[in-house]
Design an enzyme around this catalytic site. Structure first.
Site, PDB file in Angstrom:
ATOM      1  N   ASP A   1      -0.904  11.656   2.589  1.00  0.00           N
ATOM      2  CA  ASP A   1      -0.705  10.830   3.813  1.00  0.00           C
ATOM      3  C   ASP A   1       0.581  10.945   4.274  1.00  0.00           C
ATOM      4  O   ASP A   1       1.564  10.648   3.489  1.00  0.00           O
ATOM      5  CB  ASP A   1      -1.060   9.297   3.688  1.00  0.00           C
ATOM      6  CG  ASP A   1      -1.008   8.542   4.872  1.00  0.00           C
ATOM      7  OD1 ASP A   1      -1.747   8.953   5.477  1.00  0.00           O
ATOM      8  OD2 ASP A   1      -0.174   7.489   4.992  1.00  0.00           O
TER       9      ASP A   1
ATOM     10  N   GLU B   1      -0.863  15.917   5.129  1.00  0.00           N
ATOM     11  CA  GLU B   1      -0.950  15.447   6.606  1.00  0.00           C
ATOM     12  C   GLU B   1       0.436  15.983   7.271  1.00  0.00           C
ATOM     13  O   GLU B   1       1.300  14.643   6.921  1.00  0.00           O
ATOM     14  CB  GLU B   1      -1.525  13.913   6.736  1.00  0.00           C
ATOM     15  CG  GLU B   1      -1.575  13.444   8.135  1.00  0.00           C
ATOM     16  CD  GLU B   1      -1.162  11.998   8.587  1.00  0.00           C
ATOM     17  OE1 GLU B   1      -2.041  11.511   9.564  1.00  0.00           O
ATOM     18  OE2 GLU B   1      -0.680  11.506   7.785  1.00  0.00           O
TER      19      GLU B   1
HETATM   20  C1  NOJ Z   1      -1.980   8.799   8.562  1.00  0.00           C
HETATM   21  C2  NOJ Z   1      -3.295   8.181   8.504  1.00  0.00           C
HETATM   22  O1  NOJ Z   1      -4.218   9.104   8.515  1.00  0.00           O
HETATM   23  C3  NOJ Z   1      -3.341   6.802   9.325  1.00  0.00           C
HETATM   24  O2  NOJ Z   1      -4.752   6.453   9.407  1.00  0.00           O
HETATM   25  C4  NOJ Z   1      -2.420   5.821   8.661  1.00  0.00           C
HETATM   26  O3  NOJ Z   1      -2.662   4.845   9.864  1.00  0.00           O
HETATM   27  C5  NOJ Z   1      -1.089   6.341   8.758  1.00  0.00           C
HETATM   28  N1  NOJ Z   1      -0.827   7.646   8.056  1.00  0.00           N
HETATM   29  C6  NOJ Z   1      -0.159   5.351   7.979  1.00  0.00           C
HETATM   30  O4  NOJ Z   1      -0.687   5.436   6.654  1.00  0.00           O
END
Ligand code: NOJ
Length: 558
Positions: free
Chosen positions: A218, A272
């Protein structure tokens, strides 16, 4: 339905991830096994045959850890425990094994940038006070101004608003501030601290020891901060932003890669990474770092041939030198569902532009989303499918304000509708809510209400309808599995009018008409699959087809 594959089976193929179809499960909204209105592991385990029949190679499960759910689970209180709302660790272990029996690998979601304010480390840090070793794992700072009343920086949160919250000292006086790039309930960790690195390596081992096939990382580009906490300029140079994509971050992923590579089978790291700079993006995918990362550039593009082709070319050009496969993503739990987005005049995606009441032609969006499914599944690399996209669910844009939960909505002071509209529990069967999401006799309604019109979109209804989105997805994923040319590899563009995209993958040709007028099909011997009916042998607007190429030389574009 059992499908045979002429490609090596994932279970034995060390390169399984390069062309895999990975289904994103948002467990809270997938299936509710115990009738409390929240999806859970019991529900997911019971629906594994559905995922097998859909034809996916792996699932990525968004955070299932113990969490106050201030950000849908991206605020983790304990990375080694399952939240009781979802089930138990034993159930998670059972899920990983059962999924594998269906040929499905499991990818877990690790959140390293921040923890929950309920995490033991943060509670200890608050209790220990300024200057303590406990606070050194986070970003506590005195405020600026005469009485420390001003935030240490003016950094703006990804969730809008400020990135600092002031604490209260045990004597009741205002104390230090702490950094949170997201909501105040998500304090950022200090990745310069050795405890943080050691802890996350241990968390990775914890899950890899349980047989998971990969880790989705993440907010992967945000971990490292410039210790001096400077303000940022409007256009910082590469690696110069104080908290985005700093060069030192690559050491973290090199260490993680070595750790993952020490496990049998190929355990993958999926990042991500939201970065516009393709070259910087590709650095995360060097052979000793992550395996793949989400291709958000493509996801955010409008439904226009030129824009999509440009993204595809840029993506493949950036991935080539590092030897990583591209990924193709139409949506996820953070963005507007494709059926809705593609039905808008501006069909590109940007968080900053989300508004209530944007006019949408869902019929148009549906047609384009079908075509987009054929396009993305034919492109070289791995494919991500967000739960519900295979049902053609639209974004739910009329949720009552009082049920909204997303901090993005609240922190925009109600301007941004937030992300709840793409997180509404799935409709499985029946003609009234909860549409089989919860079992008969459920004690609570689904945590977000499902629209009544979803009676037409249930798995049950769509399974019986050969023209449904679900049947299209099943067919295209089955074909993708049996066509050796699809998945990982390269493509050859074919000569077409400006509004038409056509490319060959071996002897399979994918053609998409994004123009207004019907288009001729490229030379072919067979039509394998179309996203909508051909008209007099031609491809209507917003329609895609997979063809068997003529076998001979095709006419590539320069
Ligand atoms: C990316 C995640 O996909 C999202 O849902 C989240 O709010 C943020 N990162 C913070 O963790």
């Amino acid at each position: 339905m059992t499908t045979t594959s002429s490609r090596p089976q994932p279970a034995t193929d060390p390169t399984w991830w390069r062309g895999a179809v990975i289904y994103q499960v948002y467990p809270r909204s997938f299936a509710d096994g115990n009738g409390d209105g929240t999806g859970d592991l019991a529900g997911l385990r019971a629906r594994l045959p559905y995922l097998r029949d859909l034809g996916v190679d792996a699932i990525w499960v968004t955070p299932w850890y113990r969490s106050p759910l201030a950000d849908g689970g991206y605020d983790v209180a304990d990375y080694r425990a399952i939240d009781p709302a979802f089930g138990t660790l034993e159930e998670a272990e059972a899920l990983v094994g059962e999924a594998l029996e269906h040929g499905i690998r499991t990818i877990v979601d690790i959140v390293p940038n921040h923890v929950s304010e309920q995490h033991a480390w943060f509670r200890a840090a608050l209790a220990a006070g300024p200057g303590s070793p406990e606070r050194a794992r986070f970003w506590f700072r005195p405020g600026k101004g005469e009485h420390g009343e001003l935030m240490p920086t003016q950094w703006v949160s990804d969730f809008q608003g400020s990135t600092w919250t002031r604490t209260t000292d045990p004597d009741g006086n205002p104390g230090e501030w702490y950094l949170h790039l997201f909501a105040p309930a998500q304090p950022d960790l200090n990745w310069s601290h050795p405890d943080v690195r050691a802890e996350f390596e241990d968390v990775l081992r914890f899950w890899l020891d349980r047989g998971v096939a990969g880790i989705r990382i993440d907010s992967a580009a945000l971990l490292i901060k410039d210790d001096a906490l400077p303000e940022y300029t409007e256009h910082p140079g590469p690696g110069e932003h104080p908290h985005v994509d700093r060069d030192e971050i690559h050491d973290v992923y090199r260490a993680w890669r070595a750790l993952a590579d020490a496990y049998p089978g190929t355990r993958i790291l999926v990042g991500e990474v939201w970065l516009a700079d393709r070259a910087r993006f590709a650095q995360y995918l060097r052979p000793d770092e992550m395996h793949t990362a989400f291709n958000f550039d493509f996801m955010a593009r409008p439904w226009q041939a030129k824009a999509l082709r440009e993204s595809i070319d840029m993506t493949l050009a950036a991935h080539g030198p590092v030897g990583a496969p591209a990924t193709w993503v139409l949506s996820n739990h953070d963005v507007t569902r494709p059926v809705t987005r593609y039905g808008r005049e501006d069909s590109s995606f940007a968080f900053a532009r989300k508004r209530f009441g944007t006019p949408t032609d869902l019929e148009l969006g549906h047609r384009r989303a079908r075509a987009a499914a054929l396009l993305t599944a034919a492109l070289p690399g791995a494919l991500y499918v967000y739960q519900g996209d295979e049902l053609g669910l639209p974004e739910v844009e009329d949720l009552p304000l009082e049920v909204l939960q997303d901090p993005m909505h609240f922190r925009s002071l109600g301007v941004d509708p937030g992300r709840d509209g793409c997180r509404v529990p799935l409709p499985w069967s029946g003609s009234a809510a909860p549409f089989g999401f919860s079992p008969p006799g459920a004690t609570r309604p689904p945590w977000l209400p499902q629209p009544a019109c979803w009676a037409d979109l249930t798995v049950e209804r769509q399974s019986a309808d050969p023209g449904s989105m679900l049947r299209l997805y099943r067919e295209l994923l089955a074909l993708r599995r049996t066509e050796p040319a699809l998945g990982d590899g390269s493509l050859t563009w074919l000569e077409t009018p400006d509004d038409v995209l056509a490319f060959a993958r071996g002897d399979v040709v994918c053609v998409v008409n994004l123009g207004d007028d019907p288009a001729d099909l490229p030379p072919h011997t067979d039509v394998l699959l179309t996203s909508g009916p051909l008209v007099a042998g031609r491809l209507p607007r917003d329609t895609a087809a997979w063809l068997r190429g003529p076998g001979g030389p095709l006419t590539p574009t320069p």
